[in-house]
Scaffold this motif. Structure first.
Motif, mmCIF file in Angstrom:
data_model
loop_
_atom_site.group_PDB
_atom_site.id
_atom_site.type_symbol
_atom_site.label_atom_id
_atom_site.label_comp_id
_atom_site.label_asym_id
_atom_site.label_seq_id
_atom_site.Cartn_x
_atom_site.Cartn_y
_atom_site.Cartn_z
ATOM 1 N N LEU A 128 0.825 -1.212 0.000
ATOM 2 C CA LEU A 128 0.000 0.000 0.000
ATOM 3 C C LEU A 128 0.854 1.254 0.000
ATOM 4 C CD1 LEU A 128 -2.889 1.115 0.119
ATOM 5 C CD2 LEU A 128 -2.747 1.004 2.626
ATOM 6 N N GLY A 129 2.005 1.196 0.663
ATOM 7 C CA GLY A 129 2.893 2.355 0.699
ATOM 8 C C GLY A 129 2.591 3.338 1.813
ATOM 9 N N GLN A 130 1.620 3.007 2.666
ATOM 10 C CA GLN A 130 1.286 3.820 3.841
ATOM 11 C C GLN A 130 0.579 2.919 4.838
ATOM 12 O OE1 GLN A 130 -2.243 6.542 3.409
ATOM 13 N NE2 GLN A 130 -2.062 6.037 1.235
ATOM 14 N N PRO A 131 0.622 3.251 6.124
ATOM 15 C CA PRO A 131 0.012 2.358 7.119
ATOM 16 C C PRO A 131 -1.504 2.280 6.950
ATOM 17 C CG PRO A 131 1.535 3.911 8.155
ATOM 18 C CD PRO A 131 1.321 4.389 6.758
ATOM 19 N N LYS A 132 -2.017 1.098 6.666
ATOM 20 C CA LYS A 132 -3.474 0.957 6.508
ATOM 21 C C LYS A 132 -4.195 1.198 7.830
ATOM 22 C CE LYS A 132 -3.116 -3.222 4.874
ATOM 23 N NZ LYS A 132 -3.449 -4.547 4.287
ATOM 24 N N GLN A 133 -3.475 1.020 8.935
ATOM 25 C CA GLN A 133 -4.083 1.273 10.238
ATOM 26 C C GLN A 133 -4.535 2.723 10.377
ATOM 27 O OE1 GLN A 133 -1.060 -0.029 9.630
ATOM 28 N NE2 GLN A 133 -0.446 -1.550 11.170
ATOM 29 N N LEU A 134 -3.892 3.622 9.622
ATOM 30 C CA LEU A 134 -4.168 5.053 9.765
ATOM 31 C C LEU A 134 -5.100 5.602 8.687
ATOM 32 C CD1 LEU A 134 -0.612 6.323 10.799
ATOM 33 C CD2 LEU A 134 -2.554 5.724 12.262
ATOM 34 N N LEU A 135 -5.612 4.738 7.815
ATOM 35 C CA LEU A 135 -6.638 5.192 6.880
ATOM 36 C C LEU A 135 -7.851 5.651 7.681
ATOM 37 C CD1 LEU A 135 -6.376 2.344 4.202
ATOM 38 C CD2 LEU A 135 -5.287 4.604 4.162
ATOM 39 N N VAL A 136 -8.672 6.492 7.078
ATOM 40 C CA VAL A 136 -9.743 7.143 7.838
ATOM 41 C C VAL A 136 -11.111 6.706 7.328
ATOM 42 C CG1 VAL A 136 -10.729 9.355 8.553
ATOM 43 C CG2 VAL A 136 -8.246 9.139 8.257
ATOM 44 N N LYS A 137 -11.984 6.312 8.265
ATOM 45 C CA LYS A 137 -13.364 5.947 7.957
ATOM 46 C C LYS A 137 -14.269 6.688 8.941
ATOM 47 C CE LYS A 137 -16.468 1.937 7.508
ATOM 48 N NZ LYS A 137 -16.846 2.101 6.084
ATOM 49 N N HIS A 138 -15.208 7.440 8.397
ATOM 50 C CA HIS A 138 -16.125 8.232 9.232
ATOM 51 C C HIS A 138 -15.356 9.113 10.212
ATOM 52 C CE1 HIS A 138 -19.083 5.890 7.297
ATOM 53 N NE2 HIS A 138 -19.144 4.884 8.142
ATOM 54 N N GLY A 139 -14.262 9.694 9.741
ATOM 55 C CA GLY A 139 -13.497 10.623 10.556
ATOM 56 C C GLY A 139 -12.635 9.981 11.618
ATOM 57 N N GLU A 140 -12.490 8.665 11.559
ATOM 58 C CA GLU A 140 -11.743 7.946 12.597
ATOM 59 C C GLU A 140 -10.702 7.046 11.936
ATOM 60 O OE1 GLU A 140 -13.381 6.365 16.802
ATOM 61 O OE2 GLU A 140 -14.276 5.430 15.042
ATOM 62 N N ARG A 141 -9.541 6.956 12.552
ATOM 63 C CA ARG A 141 -8.509 6.068 12.024
ATOM 64 C C ARG A 141 -9.023 4.636 12.005
ATOM 65 N NH1 ARG A 141 -4.522 9.182 9.549
ATOM 66 N NH2 ARG A 141 -3.943 10.910 10.925
ATOM 67 N N LEU A 142 -8.620 3.880 10.990
ATOM 68 C CA LEU A 142 -9.194 2.554 10.771
ATOM 69 C C LEU A 142 -8.938 1.617 11.954
ATOM 70 C CD1 LEU A 142 -10.888 1.330 8.577
ATOM 71 C CD2 LEU A 142 -8.821 0.516 7.441
ATOM 72 N N ILE A 143 -7.768 1.687 12.564
ATOM 73 C CA ILE A 143 -7.473 0.800 13.687
ATOM 74 C C ILE A 143 -8.387 1.122 14.882
ATOM 75 C CG2 ILE A 143 -5.603 2.262 14.597
ATOM 76 C CD1 ILE A 143 -4.179 -0.343 15.388
ATOM 77 N N THR A 144 -8.674 2.400 15.072
ATOM 78 C CA THR A 144 -9.594 2.797 16.143
ATOM 79 C C THR A 144 -11.014 2.376 15.807
ATOM 80 O OG1 THR A 144 -8.184 4.693 16.658
ATOM 81 C CG2 THR A 144 -10.432 4.750 17.512
ATOM 82 N N TYR A 145 -11.419 2.582 14.558
ATOM 83 C CA TYR A 145 -12.761 2.206 14.105
ATOM 84 C C TYR A 145 -13.004 0.711 14.322
ATOM 85 C CZ TYR A 145 -16.723 1.523 10.940
ATOM 86 O OH TYR A 145 -17.950 1.174 10.406
ATOM 87 N N MET A 146 -12.024 -0.118 13.949
ATOM 88 C CA MET A 146 -12.191 -1.562 14.084
ATOM 89 C C MET A 146 -12.183 -1.998 15.547
ATOM 90 S SD MET A 146 -12.795 -2.894 11.202
ATOM 91 C CE MET A 146 -12.694 -2.502 9.438
ATOM 92 N N THR A 147 -11.423 -1.321 16.369
ATOM 93 C CA THR A 147 -11.416 -1.657 17.788
ATOM 94 C C THR A 147 -12.765 -1.328 18.422
ATOM 95 O OG1 THR A 147 -9.039 -1.207 17.894
ATOM 96 C CG2 THR A 147 -10.217 -1.339 19.980
#
Length: 240
Positions: free
Chosen positions: A36-55
């Motif tokens: 991907l070339g960037q941390p997927k954990q830090l992609l944003v969904k509904h204004g929230e980082r993906l790792i936080t959203y999934m948690t």
């Protein structure tokens, strides 16, 4: 069991509080996202980082514990998860300093952390990633409602669902994450998890009647490449 069948069945059967609290969650989030070339954990969904959203999504299943395995040497991911863990005592952070060795090491670390809890009431473990951007609470609930030794998600590969591909070509379905697995079996398999060999090959060795499936083609859309990321943003699944 299809997702539709679960929804229809849920209209008549409520999952008891005891059922919804006899599990722990492992979130595998230590990948280096090299393609991907960037941390997927830090992609944003509904204004929230993906790792936080999934948690937070995992929290909706009311588990006894959530173990989030994150990469070493990434201060932003670590600080975000520390903040979330301070907010929710259920959340525990594990740092994987060998993320380049494959997913299996992350999973072993997650299992080891659950073992240290010394809880006698954990019956199953729900295992998730962070990049299936259309994963929802209903699907996790369906996995946990299954009674088989392993209840896994079934979906197509990206090649099958991309518009420019021939939908009639033979592409094997994927049986994989997220999945719910018997805790004792997971501990037995722990020593066999090496490199990129995760649970899939072990699950295939189980008798068919011990494996449950929840169909959900939305899980086909995980994010591994810039092209897939662009497609997800175009669809509005991730914030631009």
């Amino acid at each position: 069991m299809s997702k539709r069948a679960f929804i229809e069945g849920a209209e008549h059967t409520e999952i008891t509080e005891q059922q919804s609290q006899n599990h722990a969650v492992i979130i595998l989030a230590s990948g280096l996202s090299q393609r991907l070339g960037q941390p997927k954990q830090l992609l944003v969904k509904h204004g929230e980082r993906l790792i936080t959203y999934m948690t937070r999504l995992a929290l909706t299943t009311t588990p006894q514990a959530i173990v989030v395995v994150i990469p070493d040497d990434h201060h932003l991911i670590a600080s975000m998860m520390t903040e979330l863990a301070n907010q929710y005592p259920t959340v525990q952070i594990v740092v994987n300093s060998q993320a380049d060795t494959g997913m299996a090491h992350s999973l072993r670390m997650g299992i080891e952390t659950i073992v240290t809890l010394e809880s006698t009431s954990i019956g199953r473990v729900l295992i998730m990633g962070v990049d299936q951007v259309l994963l929802d609470e209903l699907h996790l609930t369906a996995l946990l409602a299954g009674e088989q030794t392993v209840v896994a998600s079934r979906y197509h590969s990206w090649q099958r669902v991309e518009k420019h591909q021939n939908l009639d070509e033979t592409v094997s379905d994927i049986l994989g994450l997220p999945l719910a697995i018997n805790y004792k079996l997971l501990r037995q398999w722990q020593s066999e998890l090496t490199g990129d060999k995760g649970l899939r090959h072990l699950i295939k060795g189980l008798p068919a009647d011990q494996i449950g499936e929840v169909d959900n083609d939305q899980l086909s859309y995980d994010i591994d490449t810039p092209e897939q990321l662009a497609y997800a943003k175009q669809k509005g699944w991730l914030d631009s």
